[in-house]
Design a protein around this motif. Structure first.
Motif, PDB file in Angstrom:
ATOM      1  N   LEU A  51      39.028  25.364  31.251  1.00  0.00           N
ATOM      2  CA  LEU A  51      40.043  25.930  32.134  1.00  0.00           C
ATOM      3  C   LEU A  51      40.007  25.368  33.552  1.00  0.00           C
ATOM      4  CD1 LEU A  51      39.844  29.705  31.207  1.00  0.00           C
ATOM      5  CD2 LEU A  51      41.875  28.288  31.002  1.00  0.00           C
ATOM      6  N   ARG A  52      38.831  24.986  34.024  1.00  0.00           N
ATOM      7  CA  ARG A  52      38.651  24.887  35.476  1.00  0.00           C
ATOM      8  C   ARG A  52      39.552  23.862  36.155  1.00  0.00           C
ATOM      9  NH1 ARG A  52      33.607  21.224  36.769  1.00  0.00           N
ATOM     10  NH2 ARG A  52      33.469  20.141  34.791  1.00  0.00           N
ATOM     11  N   ASN A  53      39.968  22.825  35.445  1.00  0.00           N
ATOM     12  CA  ASN A  53      40.871  21.871  36.087  1.00  0.00           C
ATOM     13  C   ASN A  53      42.329  22.132  35.782  1.00  0.00           C
ATOM     14  OD1 ASN A  53      38.812  20.473  37.346  1.00  0.00           O
ATOM     15  ND2 ASN A  53      38.403  19.300  35.478  1.00  0.00           N
ATOM     16  N   ARG A  54      42.602  23.157  34.991  1.00  0.00           N
ATOM     17  CA  ARG A  54      43.969  23.391  34.566  1.00  0.00           C
ATOM     18  C   ARG A  54      44.609  24.578  35.278  1.00  0.00           C
ATOM     19  NH1 ARG A  54      41.452  21.389  29.817  1.00  0.00           N
ATOM     20  NH2 ARG A  54      42.756  19.946  28.640  1.00  0.00           N
ATOM     21  N   VAL A  55      43.811  25.391  35.957  1.00  0.00           N
ATOM     22  CA  VAL A  55      44.359  26.624  36.558  1.00  0.00           C
ATOM     23  C   VAL A  55      43.943  26.743  38.028  1.00  0.00           C
ATOM     24  CG1 VAL A  55      44.441  27.927  34.413  1.00  0.00           C
ATOM     25  CG2 VAL A  55      42.373  27.928  35.765  1.00  0.00           C
ATOM     26  N   ASP A  56      44.569  27.725  38.720  1.00  0.00           N
ATOM     27  CA  ASP A  56      44.212  27.962  40.125  1.00  0.00           C
ATOM     28  C   ASP A  56      42.933  28.790  40.238  1.00  0.00           C
ATOM     29  OD1 ASP A  56      46.545  26.666  40.885  1.00  0.00           O
ATOM     30  OD2 ASP A  56      47.707  28.485  40.564  1.00  0.00           O
ATOM     31  N   TYR A  57      42.852  29.824  39.408  1.00  0.00           N
ATOM     32  CA  TYR A  57      41.670  30.683  39.435  1.00  0.00           C
ATOM     33  C   TYR A  57      41.159  30.854  38.012  1.00  0.00           C
ATOM     34  CZ  TYR A  57      43.158  32.239  44.054  1.00  0.00           C
ATOM     35  OH  TYR A  57      43.526  32.302  45.363  1.00  0.00           O
ATOM     36  N   VAL A  58      39.856  31.001  37.885  1.00  0.00           N
ATOM     37  CA  VAL A  58      39.302  31.399  36.592  1.00  0.00           C
ATOM     38  C   VAL A  58      38.832  32.837  36.724  1.00  0.00           C
ATOM     39  CG1 VAL A  58      37.634  30.882  34.796  1.00  0.00           C
ATOM     40  CG2 VAL A  58      38.579  29.045  36.152  1.00  0.00           C
ATOM     41  N   PHE A  59      39.166  33.613  35.706  1.00  0.00           N
ATOM     42  CA  PHE A  59      38.873  35.045  35.747  1.00  0.00           C
ATOM     43  C   PHE A  59      37.522  35.308  35.081  1.00  0.00           C
ATOM     44  CE2 PHE A  59      39.630  39.368  33.901  1.00  0.00           C
ATOM     45  CZ  PHE A  59      39.728  40.037  35.100  1.00  0.00           C
ATOM     46  N   VAL A  60      36.502  35.578  35.902  1.00  0.00           N
ATOM     47  CA  VAL A  60      35.157  35.816  35.357  1.00  0.00           C
ATOM     48  C   VAL A  60      34.628  37.142  35.903  1.00  0.00           C
ATOM     49  CG1 VAL A  60      32.822  34.927  35.117  1.00  0.00           C
ATOM     50  CG2 VAL A  60      34.719  33.352  35.296  1.00  0.00           C
ATOM     51  N   PRO A  61      34.834  38.238  35.180  1.00  0.00           N
ATOM     52  CA  PRO A  61      34.387  39.529  35.697  1.00  0.00           C
ATOM     53  C   PRO A  61      32.906  39.771  35.422  1.00  0.00           C
ATOM     54  CG  PRO A  61      35.490  39.841  33.634  1.00  0.00           C
ATOM     55  CD  PRO A  61      35.498  38.371  33.885  1.00  0.00           C
ATOM     56  N   ARG A  62      32.360  40.708  36.168  1.00  0.00           N
ATOM     57  CA  ARG A  62      30.992  41.156  35.893  1.00  0.00           C
ATOM     58  C   ARG A  62      31.074  42.582  35.384  1.00  0.00           C
ATOM     59  NH1 ARG A  62      26.869  44.176  38.798  1.00  0.00           N
ATOM     60  NH2 ARG A  62      24.827  43.350  38.320  1.00  0.00           N
ATOM     61  N   VAL A  63      30.732  42.784  34.137  1.00  0.00           N
ATOM     62  CA  VAL A  63      30.768  44.126  33.568  1.00  0.00           C
ATOM     63  C   VAL A  63      29.332  44.534  33.296  1.00  0.00           C
ATOM     64  CG1 VAL A  63      31.582  45.545  31.673  1.00  0.00           C
ATOM     65  CG2 VAL A  63      33.010  43.723  32.551  1.00  0.00           C
TER      66      VAL A  63
END
Lengths: 362, 310
Positions: free
Chosen positions: B69-81
């Motif tokens: 994903l990292r070069n294809r999007v503006d933000y990567v969604f990585v939550p801490r649960v």
């Protein structure tokens, strides 16, 4: 006829001394300290444990079995943040299926609360008064403190002793005397006596000796058998070893410093990464800033919090240009492998320190 | 017109559990959720390259998805649960996800929230904070969260209802896959197992399609001191379904921390149902797994006195 109660608990470094004093005094029960860890202990443990559980579990099972063979019938297990908190239940089940008869006490606390221990002990021994409890609690606090201080001094200087074996002899005598102490004053006296004795031991310490910090998971750091006596091995090369984690740190100062450690670990960490992970990162950063020559990171195979902190340590190593050696211990790791890697690490560190060598930092 | 912000959601770990909530929330805020493709060999290999060798397979796959994903999007969604209630917590590996991702892919832009009830970080507040980064209007954010949450609950209820119908179906053998949702639904880990079981003409029951509260209550019957919420759900499902199913498959990735203990306890405590313990690592060939599944199904059918139609 009533069977005599004999209490046992897993072994951890030299800390069986304060724990057994505490249990003996507060519970009026006999303590059956599990025999020192040998190859047999870990073989027994590995045989009866799940495959890829972390290695302290296997050592604990081995300890329990050996103590049960010696007649123990009350087992105590503590609990903690990662997998450790779930050890108790599974271990009880395993040992029961092996056919032993015992009572199992699982003190599974996320937070360190002495008062809760009092209530628990009161249930077993109704004669226990709060004053007595506090007195012995303070006594073992002093004992633990003494052990940690003495060990810390030895760790820093044992590599430079002139007569081989001086430090070990004093330490052995210290532990034997500490076992007999029953009053706080005795502990204080013994501590001052031995720390002065230690300071009198002749050493030959060069000013710019190699300094290596050791960080990682608590059990393998403290129990020397499980890390193949890595600290002794390092000392034999003439390295000053620094270690932050010990029981007095864990119980008495970490809770107050939790947010401080997290701050120390910035900008590498934003959140708690479980158990000792934050401490590992914060201490590594501190060691790097203090100008240590290298860091050794040790953990049992599959330890979740320490795996969490490894990518972060890798970046820290790049940023501060400090070499980090990673060890991962399981029941089968051969001692030779550890020694070879350690020797290579030592060679590399000493070459880096020598400014004329091509490996020297720019 | 301004282009929509693209938010990448890695298809791994907790995605399978909270996917409706996450995608809907991001959509409602006017951003464009982009979900990485199903796991394939390339993603797995990239994941292995970017993680510590001792991490579990599921987390390696996750890193692969982040890498995709990292070069294809503006933000990567990585939550801490970290914990869903006062007395449970999730796997320790999930605690450190944002920190690991940030330190491995240096300079990556993350969107994250920190759900940690034990330390007073509630879902509502954390989602508000997250939403305000994407949309400045607080009312939109609140309504987006509410809508997404309702949809998530509806989705979970629907899944559960469908599964209850399956359980009443008498004809086929019913096998419970007791595993984390990120293993069960993954294309490389759980899908081959599920696919092959269906080929053997059995009904596959999922451990995560069960009411969460009931499952957690039921899990206390097997294990009292268990505190990993995901494992509580799985164990609870085993307890709840134990009279209705014919066999259990414990599907684990190597070396999963919680599962190493919980599965051992599960095997020791549950006696009257056949259990197959399948451990998957990154070098898995499918033939071995097929043999094991086939013999497992054979044993169950022999026990039940049914001959399996081929």
């Amino acid at each position: 006829m009533q069977i005599e109660n004999k209490v046992t608990f897993p072994r951890l470094g030299n800390y069986h001394i304060p724990i057994s004093t505490f249990v003996e005094k507060t519970l009026n029960a006999k303590v059956c300290v599990s025999p020192a860890i040998t190859k047999r202990t870990i073989e027994l443990g590995t045989k009866h444990s799940p495959d890829f559980v972390c290695v302290p579990f296997k050592y604990n099972i081995g300890n329990y079995i050996e103590a049960l063979e010696n007649g123990a019938n009350i087992l105590i297990q503590a609990g903690g943040g990662c997998r450790f908190g779930y050890y108790g239940e599974v271990q009880e089940e395993i040992l029961k299926s092996l056919g032993y008869e015992f009572k199992f006490f699982n003190i599974n606390d996320r937070k360190f609360k002495p008062l809760r221990y009092y209530e628990l002990l009161k249930k077993i021994n109704s004669k226990l008064t709060f004053r007595k409890f506090m007195y012995y609690f303070y006594l073992i606090y002093k004992q633990i403190f003494a052990i940690d201080k003495i060990e810390d001094y030895i760790r820093k200087n044992i590599g430079f002793e002139i007569n081989k074996g001086d430090f070990e002899n004093v330490e052995k005598r210290f532990l034997v005397e500490l076992k007999k102490t029953e009053k706080i004053r005795d502990v204080n006296n013994i501590f001052t006596k031995y720390i002065t004795l230690l300071k009198k031991i002749p050493i030959n310490k060069p000013k710019n000796c190699l300094k290596v910090g050791i960080v990682g998971e608590l059990y393998v750091l403290i129990e020397p058998f499980s890390n193949y006596f890595i600290e002794k091995e390092m000392a034999s090369y003439g390295i000053e070893v620094q270690r932050y984690i010990n029981i007095s740190y864990l119980f008495f100062s970490r809770k107050h410093k939790k947010s401080r450690t997290l701050k120390l670990a910035k900008p590498y960490l934003q959140y708690d990464i479980g158990a000792d992970g934050v401490d590992s990162v914060a201490h590594s950063k501190e060691l790097a800033k203090k100008g240590f020559d290298g860091i050794i990171h040790i953990k049992p195979f599959g330890c979740m919090p320490e795996i969490n902190c490894m990518p972060i340590l890798q970046r820290l190593s790049q940023d501060y240009k400090i070499p980090i050696l990673y060890f991962s211990f399981d029941s089968q790791t051969s001692e030779t492998g550890v020694k070879t890697r350690l020797e290579a690490f030592y060679d590399m560190l000493s070459m880096r320190k020598n400014l004329n060598s091509p490996l020297a930092p720019l | 017109m301004k282009a929509k912000i693209r938010v990448g959601i890695p298809r791994g770990l907790l995605y399978y559990k909270h996917k409706v909530l996450w995608t809907n929330f991001i959509k409602e805020l006017g951003a464009d959720p982009i979900i990485s493709p199903e796991t394939n060999k390339e993603i797995l290999n990239n994941g292995i390259k970017h993680s510590i060798d001792e991490g579990c397979l599921s987390s390696k796959i996750y890193m692969g998805h982040v890498d995709w994903l990292r070069n294809r999007v503006d933000y990567v969604f990585v939550p801490r649960v970290a914990s869903y209630s006062k007395n449970d917590q999730t796997c320790v590996r999930l605690f450190a996800l944002p920190d690991i991702v940030e330190n491995t892919f240096y300079g990556i832009k993350l969107l994250k929230y920190n759900l940690d009830i034990q330390n007073g970080k509630t879902e509502k507040v954390e989602f508000l904070k997250l939403g305000l980064k994407l949309n400045k209007n607080i009312f939109t954010v609140i309504s987006a969260y509410k809508k997404a949450k309702i949809r998530q609950l509806e989705y979970e209820k629907g899944q559960e209802a469908r599964q209850i119908k399956l359980l009443e179906n008498v004809g086929k053998l019913k096998i419970l896959i007791a595993s984390h949702s990120y293993n069960t639904y993954d294309k490389l880990i759980g899908f081959p197992v599920k696919h092959y079981l269906e080929k053997l003409n059995t009904e596959v029951i999922y451990a995560d399609r069960v009411s969460k509260n009931n499952a957690i209550k039921a899990s206390c019957k097997i294990s009292k001191s268990l505190y990993w919420s995901h494992n509580q759900e799985i164990l609870g499902a085993v307890e709840l379904y134990k009279d209705k199913i014919d066999g259990i498959i414990l599907l684990t990735t190597f070396p999963c921390g919680p599962d190493s203990l919980v599965n051992d306890l599960c095997i020791r405590k549950i006696k009257n149902i056949p259990i197959a313990y399948i451990l998957i690592d990154e070098l898995q060939g499918e033939a071995g797994m097929h043999t094991r599944l086939e013999s497992f199904v054979d044993i169950i059918s022999a026990r039940k006195g049914v001959t399996r139609c081929r």
